[in-house]
Motif scaffolding. Structure first.
Motif, PDB file in Angstrom:
ATOM      1  N   GLN A 120       0.860  -1.181   0.000  1.00  0.00           N
ATOM      2  CA  GLN A 120       0.000   0.000   0.000  1.00  0.00           C
ATOM      3  C   GLN A 120       0.901   1.238   0.000  1.00  0.00           C
ATOM      4  O   GLN A 120       2.111   1.127   0.244  1.00  0.00           O
ATOM      5  CB  GLN A 120      -0.957   0.015   1.186  1.00  0.00           C
ATOM      6  N   PRO A 121       0.354   2.408  -0.313  1.00  0.00           N
ATOM      7  CA  PRO A 121       1.200   3.596  -0.461  1.00  0.00           C
ATOM      8  C   PRO A 121       2.078   3.884   0.751  1.00  0.00           C
ATOM      9  O   PRO A 121       1.612   3.892   1.898  1.00  0.00           O
ATOM     10  CB  PRO A 121       0.179   4.712  -0.691  1.00  0.00           C
ATOM     11  N   LEU A 122       3.359   4.116   0.482  1.00  0.00           N
ATOM     12  CA  LEU A 122       4.342   4.547   1.470  1.00  0.00           C
ATOM     13  C   LEU A 122       4.960   5.827   0.938  1.00  0.00           C
ATOM     14  O   LEU A 122       5.575   5.835  -0.130  1.00  0.00           O
ATOM     15  CB  LEU A 122       5.426   3.485   1.669  1.00  0.00           C
ATOM     16  N   ILE A 123       4.790   6.927   1.676  1.00  0.00           N
ATOM     17  CA  ILE A 123       5.233   8.223   1.186  1.00  0.00           C
ATOM     18  C   ILE A 123       5.852   9.025   2.330  1.00  0.00           C
ATOM     19  O   ILE A 123       5.447   8.892   3.486  1.00  0.00           O
ATOM     20  CB  ILE A 123       4.062   9.017   0.558  1.00  0.00           C
ATOM     21  N   GLY A 124       6.827   9.833   2.017  1.00  0.00           N
ATOM     22  CA  GLY A 124       7.429  10.673   3.038  1.00  0.00           C
ATOM     23  C   GLY A 124       8.667  11.362   2.540  1.00  0.00           C
ATOM     24  O   GLY A 124       8.822  11.578   1.334  1.00  0.00           O
ATOM     25  N   TRP A 125       9.566  11.667   3.485  1.00  0.00           N
ATOM     26  CA  TRP A 125      10.731  12.435   3.092  1.00  0.00           C
ATOM     27  C   TRP A 125      11.861  12.285   4.101  1.00  0.00           C
ATOM     28  O   TRP A 125      11.688  11.752   5.190  1.00  0.00           O
ATOM     29  CB  TRP A 125      10.391  13.905   2.868  1.00  0.00           C
ATOM     30  N   ALA A 167      -5.894   5.522  -1.029  1.00  0.00           N
ATOM     31  CA  ALA A 167      -4.737   6.404  -1.200  1.00  0.00           C
ATOM     32  C   ALA A 167      -4.023   6.073  -2.500  1.00  0.00           C
ATOM     33  O   ALA A 167      -3.960   4.920  -2.915  1.00  0.00           O
ATOM     34  CB  ALA A 167      -3.788   6.244  -0.020  1.00  0.00           C
ATOM     35  N   GLU A 168      -3.481   7.101  -3.106  1.00  0.00           N
ATOM     36  CA  GLU A 168      -2.806   6.939  -4.391  1.00  0.00           C
ATOM     37  C   GLU A 168      -1.562   7.821  -4.413  1.00  0.00           C
ATOM     38  O   GLU A 168      -1.626   9.006  -4.096  1.00  0.00           O
ATOM     39  CB  GLU A 168      -3.766   7.327  -5.524  1.00  0.00           C
ATOM     40  N   ILE A 169      -0.417   7.239  -4.783  1.00  0.00           N
ATOM     41  CA  ILE A 169       0.853   7.958  -4.860  1.00  0.00           C
ATOM     42  C   ILE A 169       1.177   8.275  -6.312  1.00  0.00           C
ATOM     43  O   ILE A 169       0.896   7.497  -7.213  1.00  0.00           O
ATOM     44  CB  ILE A 169       1.986   7.111  -4.255  1.00  0.00           C
ATOM     45  N   ASP A 170       1.803   9.420  -6.508  1.00  0.00           N
ATOM     46  CA  ASP A 170       2.306   9.789  -7.833  1.00  0.00           C
ATOM     47  C   ASP A 170       3.602  10.546  -7.635  1.00  0.00           C
ATOM     48  O   ASP A 170       3.867  11.085  -6.551  1.00  0.00           O
ATOM     49  CB  ASP A 170       1.279  10.660  -8.570  1.00  0.00           C
TER      50      ASP A 170
END
Length: 333
Positions: A120-125, A167-170
């Motif tokens: 599933q979406p994994l996002i960050g910085w 959720a959707e990542i781009d």
């Protein structure tokens, strides 16, 4: 999701009202925030509605959809392979990791092989500091639920999507391979390299970069299953004969130098489709510097300028974004 630059007082009010937040800001500003349902990472460069700027007083806040279930947790470096644990069945995970830490390196080198990392979406910085403080001040991440501050490891915010939405990542990468650039291959994975195979010949990479007057503001670019992924130059050390990078090169992958994208702010604004005001996003500090974004706007997309971006894997010189969409519109299986 909603984004805004806020005073510490306003961010404090949202935390005390029970909001679920991801926050970027100067270490001293983050340290003034109360415990609550939030994670944070140090950053002092921001792309805002009124123009990109450096700011040590205000914080950038992304608020997760009201009513969404969530949980925060800290994951030590040695346990990074457990990142997908404790995810919600229909959710997303926000992740923050300090720059230059062991966790930064381990995630970059090993993250793609972690169990269920793409489930599933994994996002960050990657959190950072003022450029003049590199080497003097350690980037940090904050677990708002416990009040603990960390120079290594990762803080996570697992979020459950509202009913009927996913959720959707781009990613938005303005760099493409320069087809006139030679092909560049590496014999090993890593954040640095002394040699590379360029057009079939093994050469000292630093010497080749200098002899050919390569503009290292342009990253190496490779095609990863249809997505253009950058590896940015950190340093070219002629005396040591070594190049270092902000993300690892991968053995056997075919890289080329990027072509010039043109006026970064204008090109970015023209290609950043969507409602950035209601999406979580971050951009790269290298784009901020090399694109001369200070004082410029880039459409509706705002957020911290970070020392690396995460969209499943570590990225450089790329904007990453997360949005929630109706299930029937999603490409997520």
């Amino acid at each position: 999701m909603k984004n805004a630059m806020m005073t510490v007082a306003d961010a404090t009010a949202r935390i005390e009202q029970g909001a679920t937040l991801v926050i970027a800001g100067d270490e001293k500003a983050l340290a003034r925030l109360p415990k609550g349902q939030w994670i944070g990472g140090t950053a002092v460069y921001f792309v805002t509605e009124t123009g990109a700027r450096q700011d040590h007083e205000m914080v950038f806040v992304t608020e997760v959809a009201e009513g969404s279930a969530s949980r925060t947790r800290f994951v030590p470096t040695e346990d990074l392979s457990s990142l997908a644990d404790q995810q919600f069945e229909n959710g997303a995970t926000m992740i923050l990791i300090p720059a230059f830490s062991d966790a930064h390196q381990r995630f970059a080198l090993d993250g793609a092989g972690y169990p269920d990392i793409f489930a599933q979406p994994l996002i960050g910085w990657i959190s950072g500091v003022a450029l003049e403080d590199i080497g003097e001040v350690a980037p940090k991440v904050f677990d708002g639920a416990t009040g603990h501050v960390h120079e290594d490891g990762a803080v996570l915010l697992h979020v459950e999507m509202p009913a009927g939405r996913v959720a959707e990542i781009d990613i938005l990468n303005l760099f493409e391979q320069d087809r006139e650039s030679p092909t560049i291959l590496f014999r090993a994975d890593g954040f640095s390299a002394t040699t590379a195979i360029i057009n079939g010949e093994e050469v000292n990479l630093a010497k080749w970069v200098l002899d050919n007057n390569i503009n290292t503001q342009r990253p190496l670019v490779a095609n990863y299953a249809g997505a253009m992924i950058n590896v940015s130059f950190q340093n070219v050390d002629a005396s040591a004969g070594k190049c270092s990078f902000f993300a690892p090169v991968v053995e056997g992958v075919e890289y080329r130098i990027a072509r010039n994208p043109g006026d970064y702010a204008k090109v970015f604004a023209s290609r950043a489709n969507g409602d950035g005001a209601n999406e979580m996003s971050c951009n790269c500090i290298l784009n901020y510097i090399f694109g001369e974004l200070e004082g410029k706007t880039t459409g509706t997309f705002t957020g911290p300028a970070t020392f690396g971006e995460i969209a499943y894997i570590l990225l450089n010189q790329t904007m990453v974004r997360l949005r929630d969409v109706a299930m029937k519109q999603s490409n997520v299986a």
